[in-house]
Design a protein around this motif. Structure first.
Motif, short mmCIF file in Angstrom:
data_model
loop_
_atom_site.label_atom_id
_atom_site.label_comp_id
_atom_site.label_asym_id
_atom_site.label_seq_id
_atom_site.Cartn_x
_atom_site.Cartn_y
_atom_site.Cartn_z
N SER A 153 28.64 33.21 34.48
CA SER A 153 29.92 32.99 33.83
C SER A 153 30.86 34.17 34.02
O SER A 153 32.06 33.99 34.27
CB SER A 153 29.70 32.74 32.33
OG SER A 153 30.92 32.69 31.63
N GLU A 154 30.34 35.39 33.91
CA GLU A 154 31.17 36.57 34.13
C GLU A 154 31.63 36.66 35.58
O GLU A 154 32.77 37.03 35.87
CB GLU A 154 30.41 37.84 33.73
CG GLU A 154 30.37 38.11 32.26
CD GLU A 154 31.75 38.28 31.67
OE1 GLU A 154 32.56 39.05 32.24
OE2 GLU A 154 32.04 37.64 30.64
N LEU A 155 30.73 36.33 36.51
CA LEU A 155 31.09 36.38 37.92
C LEU A 155 32.15 35.33 38.26
O LEU A 155 33.01 35.55 39.11
CB LEU A 155 29.85 36.15 38.78
CG LEU A 155 28.77 37.24 38.72
CD1 LEU A 155 27.52 36.81 39.48
CD2 LEU A 155 29.29 38.57 39.25
N TYR A 156 32.10 34.19 37.60
CA TYR A 156 33.04 33.10 37.86
C TYR A 156 34.36 33.30 37.12
O TYR A 156 35.44 33.12 37.68
CB TYR A 156 32.41 31.77 37.43
CG TYR A 156 33.34 30.58 37.53
CD1 TYR A 156 33.36 29.80 38.69
CD2 TYR A 156 34.18 30.22 36.48
CE1 TYR A 156 34.20 28.71 38.80
CE2 TYR A 156 35.03 29.12 36.58
CZ TYR A 156 35.04 28.37 37.74
OH TYR A 156 35.88 27.29 37.83
N TYR A 157 34.28 33.66 35.85
CA TYR A 157 35.47 33.67 35.00
C TYR A 157 36.49 34.72 35.41
O TYR A 157 37.70 34.48 35.33
CB TYR A 157 35.05 33.91 33.54
CG TYR A 157 36.21 33.98 32.58
CD1 TYR A 157 36.82 32.82 32.14
CD2 TYR A 157 36.69 35.20 32.12
CE1 TYR A 157 37.89 32.87 31.26
CE2 TYR A 157 37.76 35.27 31.24
CZ TYR A 157 38.36 34.10 30.81
OH TYR A 157 39.42 34.16 29.95
N ARG A 158 36.03 35.89 35.87
CA ARG A 158 36.99 36.95 36.17
C ARG A 158 37.95 36.56 37.30
O ARG A 158 39.16 36.70 37.16
CB ARG A 158 36.25 38.25 36.49
CG ARG A 158 37.09 39.49 36.27
CD ARG A 158 37.66 39.57 34.87
NE ARG A 158 36.62 39.44 33.86
CZ ARG A 158 36.85 39.10 32.60
NH1 ARG A 158 38.05 38.85 32.19
NH2 ARG A 158 35.85 39.00 31.74
N PRO A 159 37.48 36.06 38.47
CA PRO A 159 38.47 35.63 39.47
C PRO A 159 39.29 34.43 39.00
O PRO A 159 40.47 34.30 39.35
CB PRO A 159 37.62 35.27 40.69
CG PRO A 159 36.24 35.05 40.17
CD PRO A 159 36.11 35.96 38.99
N ARG A 160 38.69 33.57 38.20
CA ARG A 160 39.43 32.42 37.68
C ARG A 160 40.58 32.90 36.81
O ARG A 160 41.69 32.38 36.89
CB ARG A 160 38.47 31.53 36.86
CG ARG A 160 39.04 30.19 36.47
CD ARG A 160 39.07 29.24 37.64
NE ARG A 160 39.48 27.92 37.20
CZ ARG A 160 40.73 27.47 37.26
NH1 ARG A 160 41.70 28.25 37.70
NH2 ARG A 160 41.02 26.25 36.86
N PHE A 168 32.91 33.01 44.77
CA PHE A 168 32.76 34.41 44.38
C PHE A 168 31.51 34.59 43.53
O PHE A 168 30.76 35.57 43.71
CB PHE A 168 34.00 34.85 43.59
CG PHE A 168 34.01 36.31 43.25
CD1 PHE A 168 34.50 37.25 44.14
CD2 PHE A 168 33.54 36.75 42.01
CE1 PHE A 168 34.51 38.60 43.82
CE2 PHE A 168 33.55 38.10 41.69
CZ PHE A 168 34.04 39.03 42.59
N ALA A 169 31.25 33.66 42.60
CA ALA A 169 30.05 33.75 41.76
C ALA A 169 28.79 33.60 42.60
O ALA A 169 27.79 34.29 42.37
CB ALA A 169 30.10 32.66 40.68
N LEU A 185 19.37 31.85 42.70
CA LEU A 185 20.39 31.83 43.74
C LEU A 185 21.37 30.67 43.58
O LEU A 185 22.55 30.81 43.87
CB LEU A 185 19.72 31.77 45.12
CG LEU A 185 19.08 33.08 45.60
CD1 LEU A 185 18.21 32.84 46.82
CD2 LEU A 185 20.17 34.11 45.91
N TRP A 186 20.89 29.51 43.11
CA TRP A 186 21.80 28.38 42.94
C TRP A 186 22.17 28.11 41.49
O TRP A 186 23.29 27.68 41.19
CB TRP A 186 21.22 27.11 43.57
CG TRP A 186 19.97 26.60 42.91
CD1 TRP A 186 18.68 26.89 43.25
CD2 TRP A 186 19.90 25.69 41.79
NE1 TRP A 186 17.80 26.24 42.41
CE2 TRP A 186 18.52 25.48 41.52
CE3 TRP A 186 20.83 25.04 41.01
CZ2 TRP A 186 18.08 24.66 40.49
CZ3 TRP A 186 20.40 24.20 39.99
CH2 TRP A 186 19.03 24.02 39.74
N GLY A 207 27.08 29.13 35.76
CA GLY A 207 28.15 30.06 35.42
C GLY A 207 29.52 29.44 35.60
O GLY A 207 30.45 29.71 34.82
N ALA A 208 29.68 28.58 36.61
CA ALA A 208 30.96 27.91 36.83
C ALA A 208 31.26 26.95 35.68
O ALA A 208 32.40 26.88 35.21
CB ALA A 208 30.94 27.15 38.15
#
Length: 243
Positions: free
Chosen positions: A149-156, A168-169, A192-193, A199-200
């Protein structure tokens, strides 16, 4: 990732570290409006008269305003946020579990990397659900979605679309498995998946929830709700001028 190696506390440590590397300041501004009107002089001619400046307080933010993402989209914040997140998580692992994450023998570390890139990711289909990589189910079912979620949310949040944020996530999850953590353990086929996909889903809910919270007119309640949705992002935005 071995059993019990990736605990929720490591994710929390990573989030704390990420707040030191990126973010944006919340700056409230008060506009000043100055108006004029025509006032006749003694001879009947018209002359402009200046009215004292009047403070114009900003209206409460709305959900629509929060959906207007930065243009052009920002990459600096997502990258530094993720680097801080993953680095602090890795340091936390070395402190909590010295064996194998605090290994300093370059030969041993090289052997682990060789194993990571020459053998398939860990996957045991005979184990219980969400324990296919040897970890307990709640580590994979809760810890990894939070990381993803952190990896996805920041670029979003920084102006990128859903597919870009998902890519990116996925890249961040791969970097964690094959870069940061592979010095101690073999990558997990589940992580990995599942990390980027879960997270997305969670990150998109956070994205829309944060935007909707912007329509709350009561400032204290608005800040509390947005902080609950994006706690470390709120700190980052208060520290620097980024998204």
């Amino acid at each position: 990732m071995p059993s019990e190696r990736f605990d929720l506390c490591v994710v929390a440590l990573g989030l704390v570290g990420s707040t030191l590397t990126s973010g944006r300041s919340a700056r409230a501004q008060v506009g000043v409006a100055q108006t004029t009107h025509v006032q006749p002089d003694a001879e009947g001619a018209s002359a402009p008269a200046t009215v004292a400046p009047t403070a114009v307080l900003p209206l409460p933010p709305t959900a629509d305003a929060h959906l207007r993402l930065p243009q052009p989209a920002n990459w600096e914040v997502p990258i530094w946020h993720s680097v801080g997140l993953l680095t602090t998580m890795r340091v936390g692992e070395a402190y909590l579990w010295p064996d194998p994450f605090a290994e300093t023998d370059l030969g041993v570390i090289g052997g682990h990397y060789a194993e990571a890139f020459t053998r398939p990711p860990k996957w045991d289909g005979e184990r219980s659900a969400f324990e296919w990589d040897g970890d307990r189910w709640w580590i994979n079912a809760i810890g990894h979605p939070l990381l993803g979620s952190e990896l996805y949310y920041r670029p979003r949040r920084c102006g990128h679309g859903p597919w870009t944020a998902l890519a990116f996530a996925a890249a961040g999850s791969t970097l964690w498995e094959y870069g940061y953590e592979a010095s101690g353990v073999r990558p997990s086929g589940l992580d990995l998946w599942f990390t980027p996909l879960s997270g997305a889903l969670l990150g998109e809910v956070r994205f829309w929830g944060y935007a909707a919270a912007g329509a709350i007119r009561q400032p204290t309640i608005r800040v509390v709700v947005q902080t609950l949705i994006d706690p470390f992002g709120q700190i980052e935005r208060a520290l620097t001028t980024h998204c």
